[in-house]
Scaffold this active site. Sequence first.
Site, PDB file in Angstrom:
ATOM      1  N   HIS A  97     -10.111   1.742   1.241  1.00  0.00           N
ATOM      2  CA  HIS A  97      -9.761   3.114   1.471  1.00  0.00           C
ATOM      3  C   HIS A  97     -10.829   4.046   1.544  1.00  0.00           C
ATOM      4  CE1 HIS A  97      -5.291   3.005   1.839  1.00  0.00           C
ATOM      5  NE2 HIS A  97      -5.322   2.322   0.450  1.00  0.00           N
ATOM      6  N   HIS A 134      -9.067  -3.269  -2.467  1.00  0.00           N
ATOM      7  CA  HIS A 134      -8.093  -2.628  -1.446  1.00  0.00           C
ATOM      8  C   HIS A 134      -8.626  -0.979  -1.592  1.00  0.00           C
ATOM      9  CE1 HIS A 134      -4.005  -1.777   0.068  1.00  0.00           C
ATOM     10  NE2 HIS A 134      -4.429  -0.652  -0.407  1.00  0.00           N
ATOM     11  N   GLU A 135      -8.670  -0.614  -2.887  1.00  0.00           N
ATOM     12  CA  GLU A 135      -9.025   0.980  -3.107  1.00  0.00           C
ATOM     13  C   GLU A 135     -10.319   1.359  -2.296  1.00  0.00           C
ATOM     14  OE1 GLU A 135      -6.405   2.548  -3.385  1.00  0.00           O
ATOM     15  OE2 GLU A 135      -5.162   1.102  -4.307  1.00  0.00           O
ATOM     16  N   CYS A 185       0.883  -1.253  -0.074  1.00  0.00           N
ATOM     17  CA  CYS A 185       0.095  -0.108   0.175  1.00  0.00           C
ATOM     18  C   CYS A 185       0.843   1.343   0.017  1.00  0.00           C
ATOM     19  CB  CYS A 185      -1.120  -0.094   1.251  1.00  0.00           C
ATOM     20  SG  CYS A 185      -2.102   1.429   1.312  1.00  0.00           S
TER      21      CYS A 185
END
Length: 169
Positions: free
Chosen positions: A139, A135-136, A93
């Site tokens: 966020h 993953h994004e 990351c």
Amino acid sequence: MVRDIVIYPNEILKKPTEKVDVIDKEVKNLIRDMFDTMYEAEGVGLAANQIGVPLSVMVIDTSPKEDAPPLKLVLINPEIKEGEGKIKYKEGCLSFPGLSVEVERFQKVKVNALNEHGEPVELTLEGFPAIVFQHELDHLKGITFVDRLKGWRRRMALEKYQKLLKSRK
């Protein structure tokens, strides 16, 4: 324009982002800057809050990864409609420089979002692109990949990250 990447434990990484109502010049400039920043950092995905902007925007480009299908996306207000299968992958990351941890995610996801023109898109992502997307998306929800770890794995990852931070100073 390349922007600074927000480094954990910055609070903006822990807060959910806001939906984008209008895709104006400011949002289009943000998208351009996100790609510039991601490429400069040699990443494959970036969420807007990773450069300090609390909007629900992500960019992905898997083409730098040789064993993954090349895919370049701008996704605004993205969400997972459906997920299936499980896959474990050692993720890195840009907001946790030097740290990589194994995270379990869906192998395949069906996604709804808007593109950079404000048009609705429906996608099915599988394998590495699905991992990057999830993953994004985390966020954008104020979740980091370390938050996906439990117990001693989480503790060990955070301890390792603290050592990495100290060694960078």
